[in-house]
Design a protein around this motif. Sequence first.
Motif, short mmCIF file in Angstrom:
data_model
loop_
_atom_site.label_atom_id
_atom_site.label_comp_id
_atom_site.label_asym_id
_atom_site.label_seq_id
_atom_site.Cartn_x
_atom_site.Cartn_y
_atom_site.Cartn_z
N ASP A 220 3.09 -9.58 13.63
CA ASP A 220 3.77 -8.18 13.05
C ASP A 220 5.49 -8.50 13.07
O ASP A 220 6.11 -8.61 13.95
N LEU A 221 5.93 -8.62 11.82
CA LEU A 221 7.37 -9.13 11.75
C LEU A 221 8.21 -8.00 12.00
O LEU A 221 9.25 -8.11 12.58
N ASP A 222 7.90 -6.68 11.98
CA ASP A 222 8.52 -5.59 12.59
C ASP A 222 8.50 -5.90 14.15
O ASP A 222 9.67 -4.99 14.51
N ALA A 223 7.85 -6.16 14.76
CA ALA A 223 7.74 -6.35 16.29
C ALA A 223 8.36 -7.64 16.65
O ALA A 223 8.39 -8.08 17.94
N GLY A 224 9.04 -8.37 15.63
CA GLY A 224 10.01 -9.41 16.15
C GLY A 224 8.94 -10.69 16.13
O GLY A 224 9.23 -11.69 16.90
N GLY A 225 7.81 -10.85 15.37
CA GLY A 225 6.74 -11.89 15.29
C GLY A 225 6.04 -11.89 16.51
O GLY A 225 5.39 -13.18 16.82
N VAL A 226 5.67 -10.90 17.06
CA VAL A 226 4.64 -10.73 18.33
C VAL A 226 3.34 -10.76 17.74
O VAL A 226 2.96 -9.90 16.73
N VAL A 227 2.46 -11.64 18.31
CA VAL A 227 0.99 -11.55 17.85
C VAL A 227 0.22 -10.44 18.40
O VAL A 227 0.20 -10.10 19.36
N GLN A 228 -0.33 -9.79 17.33
CA GLN A 228 -0.91 -8.36 17.57
C GLN A 228 -2.41 -8.62 17.78
O GLN A 228 -3.19 -8.30 16.77
N CYS A 229 -2.75 -9.26 18.86
CA CYS A 229 -4.27 -9.26 19.07
C CYS A 229 -4.50 -9.59 20.51
O CYS A 229 -3.45 -9.70 21.35
N TYR A 230 -5.55 -9.73 21.18
CA TYR A 230 -5.99 -10.01 22.40
C TYR A 230 -6.09 -11.42 22.80
O TYR A 230 -6.75 -12.29 21.92
N GLY A 231 -5.54 -11.74 23.79
CA GLY A 231 -5.56 -13.13 24.14
C GLY A 231 -6.66 -13.43 25.15
O GLY A 231 -6.78 -14.74 25.45
N ALA A 232 -7.86 -12.84 25.40
CA ALA A 232 -9.04 -13.19 25.86
C ALA A 232 -9.75 -14.23 25.14
O ALA A 232 -9.92 -14.14 23.81
#
Length: 366
Positions: A220-232
């Motif tokens: 998510d580029l709007d969130a500063g490149g944060v990966v938008q998924c679950y790490g499980a």
Amino acid sequence: MIAIIIAGAVALTLSIFGTPLFIKVLERRGFGQFVRDDGPTSHATKRGTPTMGGVAIILSVLIAYFLSHLVLWTSPSVTVLLVLFLMIGLGVVGFLDDYLKISQQDSTGLRPRYKLLGQFVIASAFAVLALLFPDVDGNTPASTQVSFVRDIPWLDFAFAGSVVGFLLFAIWANFLVAAWSNGVNLTDGLDGLASGATILFTVAYLIISFWQWRQVCSVDLDAGGVVQCYGARDPLDTAVLCAAIIGACVGFLWWNTSPAKIFMGDTGSLALGGAIAGLTIVTRTEILGAVIGGLFVIISLSVIIQVTGFKLTGKRVFRMAPLQHHFELKGWNEVTIVVRFWIVAGILAGLGLGLFYLDALPRLSS
């Protein structure tokens, strides 16, 4: 998805038809429930009812899980194997406790220090192994970060270094295992109460695990490149295990509902508590689990409040603890208590799922 259906159906079939056969084995050996004289008088009729029914639950889960992989010719995941290790290990501790109670006709069973030692060894081994075995994306079965709906970035045990971080996570895992296993054990005081509450909890976690599997990682580029998924790691296989547990508990509940033909005993309650603890850890939802399994938390707190209040004031807050026995002594019918507690468990499980879904809304709308 097919694996989930197979695991649930096989576990249900094995449990509902296998439990009465196990009941006959227990009856022939005289493995009946010991009832304390200081408990509610209505429980006197339960004396001699076959116990250690947790064996039927564990076997149904194991056979159903591995058969689903055999049918589809897929490999079990290390994540679920670790949760099964936790479940079986605590089930063995509970089995020893049940066997001593039956053979000695005494409610003492396994000495508390030995029971705690067994839980500690198994939980510590699980904690160490769960931080190993990264997948291709670097995800391990557990995380050193404390989690709510997902890992909390600023609450990471690794801040203290790798070795100390491992130790801190092991302490956290031990707390969760002890809390959940003892929580289910305390809840297992009325016919069908613990098994029904476990079904509701595990249904919620099947939905959570399946949802985690469905989410595709994206930046998510709007969130500063944060990966938008679950790490499980291995969420789909975790959902398969949840289906197996649900099926096994539903089949067992058929025989465990009032008037119970069999009790799960510590064999079942400790094993299911271990499975619950493992599920919250590998899905990285440890704190959310306390909401979804809120009934177990409330019942555990009732014991803590009772003991603490009596030590401080010399007076009892409740007529008897755990909480379900307080309502028994107030004159509530056993079935009424169980159904109402199931309703509470269902509401809390729904609330937890709502919180989980609210976390996903920003990603759905983006």
